[in-house]
Design an enzyme around this catalytic site. Structure first.
Site, PDB file in Angstrom:
ATOM      1  CB  SER A 192      -0.953   0.015   1.183  1.00  0.00           C
ATOM      2  OG  SER A 192      -0.264   0.243   2.319  1.00  0.00           O
ATOM      3  CG  ASP A 193       1.118   5.914  -1.363  1.00  0.00           C
ATOM      4  OD1 ASP A 193       2.160   6.203  -0.495  1.00  0.00           O
ATOM      5  OD2 ASP A 193       1.202   6.536  -2.366  1.00  0.00           O
ATOM      6  CD1 TRP A 194       4.669   5.625   4.823  1.00  0.00           C
ATOM      7  CD2 TRP A 194       4.686   4.415   2.971  1.00  0.00           C
ATOM      8  NE1 TRP A 194       5.713   4.929   4.982  1.00  0.00           N
ATOM      9  CE2 TRP A 194       5.694   4.123   3.665  1.00  0.00           C
ATOM     10  CE3 TRP A 194       4.235   3.554   1.865  1.00  0.00           C
ATOM     11  CZ2 TRP A 194       6.499   3.219   3.374  1.00  0.00           C
ATOM     12  CZ3 TRP A 194       5.054   2.607   1.415  1.00  0.00           C
ATOM     13  CH2 TRP A 194       6.299   2.403   2.175  1.00  0.00           C
ATOM     14  CB  SER A 195      -2.107   6.527   5.523  1.00  0.00           C
ATOM     15  OG  SER A 195      -1.437   6.548   6.613  1.00  0.00           O
ATOM     16  CB  ALA A 196      -3.068   3.989   0.255  1.00  0.00           C
TER      17      ALA A 196
END
Length: 873
Positions: free
Chosen positions: A290-294
């Protein structure tokens, strides 16, 4: 941990399973508002070059406990370890510290004694596969030497639908073929240095506005869901998925899913894009992070194909996670099948072995969170040991040489009426504009380069690195002029117009420097919330040009920018004798530019995007206001495949400078086009058929009692662990909705581990292998008709035929060196994919029966050679 994990997961999964169509009443394309479900998540099988790494991964994962597998899939939390993202460890099996993921696509973020490379857009401007590879290799070496396992780059998302999109400079070009080739070469270089490359941001991440709810709310927008990029199947395949297919075919180890929704399903839990397109159709063997906090759900994301949660916590430093303990619980209670977590771990370890991390790995020798030598082991909570966190390892090697070479090779000469190259005999040289000088706060004075002070050599956001030094244009030009016995006068205050006028009126040549910046949405500069507000020059740039041009009849304009800017007011002024686009050239900026200005390097770069007369020339505006109440803003990609030069061609609009344009200090001629069909009897298209093997499982799951927190463990506050507080799974999950019936939220077929049918367009990494069989050979003679040696970039475009196709699409290119008077026969081939269209009904690539043509020349609108293509089916 009371945060409704299963509730979120259930609601998310249910919306996919029930094929809910979200409100998109403002748009014309209602069918784009829905992302069809595709389950189960395909399991890796070690196809092709992945076989040995996959075998080794299976061997080690078979020895892991469930908690150890979960540890590999979940980050330990923001600022909990040295790197921007770091998984848990498996010390029992020799993985003594977690896998380290670190930004960025142009150098090591949050570090020191590292290089600052040219941006991706500059690599695209070189049109040079070798330089793309060498840059990737050099970056990989630096990341490896710092102890990084996973380089969070390169980027092909955004592709460049919007010329004012904030992060287009991190990628390459709005053309999928140009991007795909250079994307793949960069990946090969990184991974040949022993570091896992990450192809990002997958997919349709074309703007910064509304990419994250909290970020948007911070700017005053009342939305509750992130933006949805809504696209049709043909456009997805022929435009946005194209470079990711090249990345997968190149063997990329990781793919990062994006913040945005795709057809109203979040990018990191979208079963259509992750399970179907990436893993089933493209045959991706690595892991999805995941992208960061996605990461927006637990069960939903796991079943939809996410393999690694980064940075592990839901919000930075909140100590809560969709996975970690909750993923352990979900396997123990059967919500997530054991084979799915096994597949996550196998995919991660397969990428690990494929690039040789087991041989090259060293612990991270830097901290992302402090430049001090000593600090807390767990920075976010000031816990753990007070220890040495920065070893200050110099990893630059001799990379300044390739940085300088790429900087010069990416310097696009847009206009030249004889002013360049400079002779060195100029007595008085004016250097004018803030963009020529230094940032008064220092090259790294703005966090993540979030300002526009001094010369622009890198834009802003997480896609940045600290400069080890920055050679400004003013410094390099001054050194050159003084060494030639001349005089140089600089004014680098854009408000000092009268002083600029004085210098310009006395100068035999005036070099004017202007720029335009952008970046990631978490930083706003002068009201530009990541995305640019417009395409105008920054810092009073137009007034600077107007002033100098009105006082000097030999004015050379140098533009440092993230993408196209509006130049229609002044580009054809006769006093503007040359225009250069230098992009974002990195630490050797001034030196690279001077090499071109004084003819030590003959410019060969070609613009990787189109220069239009107005912002409206590019089509639909970037979405800057919510258009769906407080729900997800809806961005319908109604233009289809018609972006950048394809859009200009469709509108029959003449740009100022077309895609692929770039001048040289010499001239080139094109002749003798030859087109030859290759033996088609052995290259008939064969749709993939058959089915997979059943989903494999590795090792025993055990019981809840096996996964209690180890006795004597001193827990770190907010650290993400895989273990349980209790053998009572409901108590360990601490979720008020624990116990929902599976039928309420598990998509149909999501846990089915039986053999699955193969997709016709699948069959190997990158897609059906017969897509890449060469069908046509094309050759042309390129002649250097001038008096200076130099490189030329021949470009091959194809007209695919049909009433709704672009006039031409780029398919092949090269960069070849020619001495004065020298001729070379440039030969290339076209494969099936190059000549095919995506058939939505057949769900496969098809070469249509429409007549097709091949065009060869020096830009998208200078194509002197053309010929019909033979029929190949």
């Amino acid at each position: 941990m009371r945060f409704g994990w299963l509730e979120v997961a259930a609601l998310t999964a249910a919306s996919v399973a029930n094929a809910q169509v979200f409100d998109n009443s403002h748009g014309n394309n209602q069918e784009l508002a829905f992302s069809p479900p595709f389950y189960p998540s395909p399991w890796a099988d070690g196809q092709g070059e992945w076989a040995d790494a996959h075998r080794r991964a299976v061997e080690i994962v078979s020895q892991m406990t469930l908690a150890e597998k979960v540890n590999l899939t979940t980050g330990t939390g923001w600022e909990m370890d040295r790197c921007v993202g770091q998984t848990g460890s498996v010390p029992r099996l020799g993985i003594n510290w977690g896998l380290c993921g670190q930004d960025s696509p142009l150098g090591i973020r949050f570090s020191d004694l590292n290089s600052a490379f040219p941006a991706g857009t500059n690599v695209a401007a070189t049109w040079d596969k070798t330089l793309a590879y060498l840059r990737g290799k050099a970056m990989g070496e630096e990341f490896n030497d710092k102890g990084v396992d996973i380089l969070l780059g390169p980027a092909a998302g955004p592709l460049g639908k919007y010329p004012d999109g904030g992060r287009i400079w991190e990628g390459f070009s709005p053309d999928p073929a140009l991007t795909g080739v250079l994307f793949a070469e960069t990946i090969k270089g990184i991974q040949d240095a022993g570091v896992i490359a990450t192809a990002k941001h997958y997919i349709l991440n074309e703007q910064e506005h509304f990419r994250q709810v909290g970020e948007a709310q911070g700017y005053g927008y009342n939305i509750t869901e992130t933006i949805s990029s809504n696209v049709d199947d043909k456009t997805m395949h022929e435009l946005y998925l194209w470079p990711f297919a090249d990345a997968v075919r190149a063997g990329v180890g990781a793919v990062m899913c994006s913040y945005n929704q795709i057809n109203n399903s979040y990018g990191c839990q979208n079963s259509q894009t992750l399970n179907k397109l990436l893993k089933a159709e493209l045959g991706f063997q690595g892991f999805v992070m995941s992208d960061w906090s996605a990461h927006h759900s637990g069960v939903g994301a796991a079943l939809a194909g996410l393999d690694m949660s980064m940075p592990g916590d839901i919000s930075f430093d909140d100590g809560l996670s969709f996975w970690g303990t909750n993923l352990t619980v979900s396997v123990l209670n059967g919500t997530v099948p054991a084979w799915r977590v096994d597949d996550m771990a196998v995919r991660i370890m397969t990428a690990y072995y494929k690039v040789g991390r087991d041989r090259l790995r060293i612990p991270p020798n830097f901290s992302s969170w402090t430049r001090d030598e000593y600090g807390w082991e767990h920075s976010a909570v000031s816990e753990g040991a007070w220890t040495k966190v920065n070893d200050f390892v110099n990893v630059q090697r001799s990379h300044s040489q390739i940085i300088r070479e790429i900087g010069a090779a990416s310097t696009v000469l847009l206009k030249n009426t004889g002013a360049l190259p400079l002779t060195g005999k100029e007595v008085k040289v004016g250097v004018l504009g803030e963009d020529a000088g230094s940032n008064p706060w220092g090259a790294n004075g703005c966090p993540d380069r979030g300002c526009d002070n001094g010369t622009l050599a890198m834009a802003w956001g997480s896609g940045t690195a600290n400069f080890p030094y920055l050679v400004t244009p003013e410094q390099a030009i001054q050194r050159e002029v003084i060494s030639n016995g001349g005089n140089v006068f600089a004014v680098t205050d854009n408000g000092a117009l009268s002083q600029m006028a004085d210098v310009a009126s006395q100068s035999s040549v005036s070099l004017v420097f202007v720029n335009a910046d952008s970046g990631e949405g978490f930083i706003s500069v002068d009201g530009n919330e990541g995305d640019r507000k417009n395409l105008t020059l920054w810092k009073n740039g137009e007034a600077v040009i107007d002033t100098v041009v009105s006082h000097c009849n030999n004015t050379i304009v140098v533009i440092h920018s993230v993408g196209p800017v509006l130049i229609d007011r002044w580009y054809d002024n006769p006093n503007v004798t040359a225009i250069i686009w230098a992009g974002l050239p990195g630490q050797e900026s001034g030196n690279s530019l001077v090499d071109v200005l004084y003819g030590r390097v003959n410019p060969s770069a070609k613009t990787p995007f189109t220069w239009g007369k107005t912002r409206e020339s590019y089509g639909a505006p970037l979405l800057t206001e919510p258009n769906n109440g407080n729900g997800a803003p809806q961005d319908d990609f109604n233009e289809g495949v018609f972006i950048d030069y394809r859009h200009f061609d469709k509108r029959n609009e003449t740009p100022i400078y077309e895609f692929g344009h770039g001048l040289s200090y010499t001239t080139f001629g094109y002749s003798h086009l030859r087109v030859q069909a290759l033996n088609s009897s052995s290259s008939a298209y064969v749709p993939t058929s058959g089915e997979t093997k059943p989903a494999p499982t590795y090792g025993e799951i055990g019981s809840a009692a096996d996964y209690l927190y180890p006795e004597g463990l001193k827990r770190i506050t907010k650290f993400i662990y895989p273990w349980l507080n209790s053998t009572d799974l409901e108590d360990s999950s601490d979720d008020p909705n624990y116990g929902w019936q599976d039928s309420e939220y598990i998509p149909e077929g999501a846990r089915d581990g039986s053999p699955q049918p193969l997709l016709k367009a699948g069959g190997a990494p990158g897609g059906n292998p017969t897509l890449y069989q060469d069908l046509v050979r094309v050759s042309a003679t390129i002649t250097n008709t001038g008096n200076v040696a130099g490189y030329e970039v021949p470009q091959l475009y194809v007209s695919l035929g049909g009433p709704n196709e672009p006039r031409v699409v780029l398919r092949k290119f090269d960069r070849i060196f020619l001495a004065p008077g020298e001729q070379k026969v440039w030969t290339t081939t076209l494969n099936r994919r190059d000549l095919a269209n995506w058939d939505v009904e057949a769900q496969d690539w098809v070469i249509t029966k429409y007549p097709k043509k091949v065009h060869v020349g020096s830009s998208s609108r200078k194509l002197p050679l053309r010929a019909p293509l033979p029929r190949v089916y």
